[in-house]
Design a protein around this motif. Structure first.
Motif, PDB file in Angstrom:
ATOM      1  N   TRP A   5    -120.124  -8.923 -32.549  1.00  0.00           N
ATOM      2  CA  TRP A   5    -119.513  -7.609 -32.644  1.00  0.00           C
ATOM      3  C   TRP A   5    -118.382  -7.618 -33.670  1.00  0.00           C
ATOM      4  O   TRP A   5    -117.526  -8.493 -33.663  1.00  0.00           O
ATOM      5  CB  TRP A   5    -118.961  -7.185 -31.293  1.00  0.00           C
ATOM      6  CG  TRP A   5    -119.980  -6.822 -30.277  1.00  0.00           C
ATOM      7  CD1 TRP A   5    -120.329  -7.557 -29.174  1.00  0.00           C
ATOM      8  CD2 TRP A   5    -120.782  -5.633 -30.241  1.00  0.00           C
ATOM      9  NE1 TRP A   5    -121.313  -6.906 -28.468  1.00  0.00           N
ATOM     10  CE2 TRP A   5    -121.599  -5.722 -29.087  1.00  0.00           C
ATOM     11  CE3 TRP A   5    -120.877  -4.511 -31.071  1.00  0.00           C
ATOM     12  CZ2 TRP A   5    -122.511  -4.711 -28.747  1.00  0.00           C
ATOM     13  CZ3 TRP A   5    -121.780  -3.519 -30.733  1.00  0.00           C
ATOM     14  CH2 TRP A   5    -122.577  -3.625 -29.581  1.00  0.00           C
ATOM     15  N   LEU A  13    -126.999  -3.103 -32.800  1.00  0.00           N
ATOM     16  CA  LEU A  13    -126.291  -2.421 -31.722  1.00  0.00           C
ATOM     17  C   LEU A  13    -124.959  -1.920 -32.234  1.00  0.00           C
ATOM     18  O   LEU A  13    -124.295  -2.592 -33.028  1.00  0.00           O
ATOM     19  CB  LEU A  13    -126.050  -3.357 -30.530  1.00  0.00           C
ATOM     20  CG  LEU A  13    -127.164  -3.453 -29.479  1.00  0.00           C
ATOM     21  CD1 LEU A  13    -128.443  -4.019 -30.078  1.00  0.00           C
ATOM     22  CD2 LEU A  13    -126.716  -4.303 -28.296  1.00  0.00           C
ATOM     23  N   ARG A  61    -121.270   0.096 -30.702  1.00  0.00           N
ATOM     24  CA  ARG A  61    -120.538   0.541 -29.520  1.00  0.00           C
ATOM     25  C   ARG A  61    -119.165   1.057 -29.949  1.00  0.00           C
ATOM     26  O   ARG A  61    -118.567   0.538 -30.898  1.00  0.00           O
ATOM     27  CB  ARG A  61    -120.369  -0.605 -28.516  1.00  0.00           C
ATOM     28  CG  ARG A  61    -119.452  -1.727 -28.987  1.00  0.00           C
ATOM     29  CD  ARG A  61    -119.379  -2.850 -27.961  1.00  0.00           C
ATOM     30  NE  ARG A  61    -118.453  -3.898 -28.395  1.00  0.00           N
ATOM     31  CZ  ARG A  61    -118.294  -5.061 -27.772  1.00  0.00           C
ATOM     32  NH1 ARG A  61    -119.039  -5.344 -26.702  1.00  0.00           N
ATOM     33  NH2 ARG A  61    -117.420  -5.957 -28.219  1.00  0.00           N
ATOM     34  N   GLY A  98    -114.589   2.138 -25.849  1.00  0.00           N
ATOM     35  CA  GLY A  98    -115.430   1.986 -24.670  1.00  0.00           C
ATOM     36  C   GLY A  98    -116.424   3.126 -24.557  1.00  0.00           C
ATOM     37  O   GLY A  98    -116.163   4.255 -24.979  1.00  0.00           O
ATOM     38  N   ASP A 131    -120.995   4.082 -24.064  1.00  0.00           N
ATOM     39  CA  ASP A 131    -122.372   3.626 -24.198  1.00  0.00           C
ATOM     40  C   ASP A 131    -122.641   3.091 -25.605  1.00  0.00           C
ATOM     41  O   ASP A 131    -122.111   3.610 -26.593  1.00  0.00           O
ATOM     42  CB  ASP A 131    -123.341   4.768 -23.896  1.00  0.00           C
ATOM     43  CG  ASP A 131    -123.273   5.216 -22.440  1.00  0.00           C
ATOM     44  OD1 ASP A 131    -122.841   4.403 -21.602  1.00  0.00           O
ATOM     45  OD2 ASP A 131    -123.651   6.372 -22.159  1.00  0.00           O
ATOM     46  N   SER A 132    -123.489   2.097 -25.684  1.00  0.00           N
ATOM     47  CA  SER A 132    -123.872   1.538 -26.976  1.00  0.00           C
ATOM     48  C   SER A 132    -125.114   2.251 -27.511  1.00  0.00           C
ATOM     49  O   SER A 132    -125.838   2.934 -26.778  1.00  0.00           O
ATOM     50  CB  SER A 132    -124.128   0.031 -26.859  1.00  0.00           C
ATOM     51  OG  SER A 132    -125.198  -0.229 -25.980  1.00  0.00           O
ATOM     52  N   ARG A 160    -128.637   1.558 -29.875  1.00  0.00           N
ATOM     53  CA  ARG A 160    -129.513   0.464 -30.320  1.00  0.00           C
ATOM     54  C   ARG A 160    -130.521   1.006 -31.329  1.00  0.00           C
ATOM     55  O   ARG A 160    -131.165   2.028 -31.091  1.00  0.00           O
ATOM     56  CB  ARG A 160    -130.244  -0.140 -29.127  1.00  0.00           C
ATOM     57  CG  ARG A 160    -131.170  -1.320 -29.459  1.00  0.00           C
ATOM     58  CD  ARG A 160    -131.916  -1.772 -28.215  1.00  0.00           C
ATOM     59  NE  ARG A 160    -131.024  -2.221 -27.187  1.00  0.00           N
ATOM     60  CZ  ARG A 160    -130.639  -3.483 -27.003  1.00  0.00           C
ATOM     61  NH1 ARG A 160    -131.102  -4.427 -27.821  1.00  0.00           N
ATOM     62  NH2 ARG A 160    -129.823  -3.804 -26.026  1.00  0.00           N
ATOM     63  N   TRP A 209    -115.923   2.124 -34.389  1.00  0.00           N
ATOM     64  CA  TRP A 209    -117.081   1.521 -33.726  1.00  0.00           C
ATOM     65  C   TRP A 209    -117.228   0.072 -34.184  1.00  0.00           C
ATOM     66  O   TRP A 209    -116.706  -0.315 -35.235  1.00  0.00           O
ATOM     67  CB  TRP A 209    -118.368   2.293 -34.074  1.00  0.00           C
ATOM     68  CG  TRP A 209    -118.468   3.620 -33.373  1.00  0.00           C
ATOM     69  CD1 TRP A 209    -117.668   4.706 -33.560  1.00  0.00           C
ATOM     70  CD2 TRP A 209    -119.415   3.984 -32.378  1.00  0.00           C
ATOM     71  NE1 TRP A 209    -118.052   5.730 -32.740  1.00  0.00           N
ATOM     72  CE2 TRP A 209    -119.139   5.315 -32.004  1.00  0.00           C
ATOM     73  CE3 TRP A 209    -120.493   3.321 -31.766  1.00  0.00           C
ATOM     74  CZ2 TRP A 209    -119.881   5.988 -31.041  1.00  0.00           C
ATOM     75  CZ3 TRP A 209    -121.240   3.988 -30.811  1.00  0.00           C
ATOM     76  CH2 TRP A 209    -120.930   5.310 -30.457  1.00  0.00           C
ATOM     77  N   GLU A 210    -117.926  -0.715 -33.386  1.00  0.00           N
ATOM     78  CA  GLU A 210    -118.321  -2.073 -33.758  1.00  0.00           C
ATOM     79  C   GLU A 210    -119.836  -2.150 -33.790  1.00  0.00           C
ATOM     80  O   GLU A 210    -120.522  -1.360 -33.134  1.00  0.00           O
ATOM     81  CB  GLU A 210    -117.795  -3.090 -32.747  1.00  0.00           C
ATOM     82  CG  GLU A 210    -116.287  -3.205 -32.673  1.00  0.00           C
ATOM     83  CD  GLU A 210    -115.866  -4.229 -31.631  1.00  0.00           C
ATOM     84  OE1 GLU A 210    -115.031  -5.093 -31.967  1.00  0.00           O
ATOM     85  OE2 GLU A 210    -116.376  -4.168 -30.493  1.00  0.00           O
ATOM     86  N   HIS A 211    -120.363  -3.121 -34.536  1.00  0.00           N
ATOM     87  CA  HIS A 211    -121.806  -3.324 -34.557  1.00  0.00           C
ATOM     88  C   HIS A 211    -122.119  -4.816 -34.515  1.00  0.00           C
ATOM     89  O   HIS A 211    -121.272  -5.655 -34.838  1.00  0.00           O
ATOM     90  CB  HIS A 211    -122.451  -2.665 -35.785  1.00  0.00           C
ATOM     91  CG  HIS A 211    -121.885  -3.105 -37.097  1.00  0.00           C
ATOM     92  ND1 HIS A 211    -120.724  -2.576 -37.633  1.00  0.00           N
ATOM     93  CD2 HIS A 211    -122.314  -4.033 -38.005  1.00  0.00           C
ATOM     94  CE1 HIS A 211    -120.470  -3.136 -38.794  1.00  0.00           C
ATOM     95  NE2 HIS A 211    -121.426  -4.026 -39.045  1.00  0.00           N
TER      96      HIS A 211
END
Length: 208
Positions: A126, A153, A155, A159, A161-162, A164, A183-185
């Motif tokens: 992430w 992914l 997210r 915080g 839902d992620s 996909r 966001w992170e991926h």
């Protein structure tokens, strides 16, 4: 370097050809971030995978994690603004993306970072591309995937839902707006049988 790739049943051509970008579909992620996806943008992508896997000067890296030095679980290559990309179709892709997103981005894509995921044990943790301008400015990262599909992914940092997206066989995804900051991926490891994949990440100057 050779890794077996099971060819796509939907991409049975050796002729490399980029499709139009007007079929891109955008998803608003929230917090000012968005995601554009265009499946199968590059026809003949399996042939490009084979050439990149064999001819790119891949390097393995080691990085310090906590109190030990570990292998980075993928192979890497980087091409800067003045470097010749390893295949003409990648230069064509970069130019097409620069033209398509010119009004939103306000500058061209200039660099290309390549990641080679050899099997399901290779991954990227992430993260956001927040080294450089991406930490404080809206920007874009465009990713062209060739080879077998692997899950990308995303997210939200706050915080929630992620999201996909399986990417491979010529698929395009573009992360834009505040995506790198809010966001992170990641590309997670998988215990399922996973073929090799190469991702080509196009970025503007100063985004890493």
């Amino acid at each position: 370097m050779s890794t077996h790739l099971q060819a796509s049943l939907f991409d049975q051509t050796d002729q490399l050809r980029l499709g139009p970008l007007d079929g891109i579909r955008r998803t608003e992620l929230g917090f000012g971030a968005w995601l554009d996806v265009l499946p199968g943008w590059l026809a003949g992508s399996d042939a490009l995978f084979e050439q990149l896997a064999a001819e790119v000067p891949w390097r393995a890296e080691r990085r310090k994690m906590y109190d030990q030095v570990v292998d980075v679980p993928r192979l890497l290559a980087f091409f800067g603004r003045d470097d010749v990309l390893p295949h003409p179709v990648l230069s064509e892709a970069r130019e097409a993306l620069s033209a398509h997103y010119a009004d939103e981005l306000g500058e061209p894509f200039t660099t290309a970072g390549l990641c080679y995921y050899r099997d399901g044990r290779d991954s990227v943790a992430w993260h956001g591309d927040r080294i450089g301008r991406g930490a404080r400015e809206d920007t874009m990262v465009a990713i062209l995937s060739v080879g077998a599909p692997r899950d990308l992914l995303l997210r939200p940092m706050r915080g929630g839902d992620s999201v996909r997206r399986p990417l491979g066989h010529g698929d395009l995804v573009v992360m834009g707006g505040s995506c790198q900051r809010t966001w992170e991926h990641c590309v997670p490891k998988t215990a399922r049988a996973a073929g090799p994949r190469i991702s080509v990440q196009f970025r503007p100057d100063g985004v890493h």
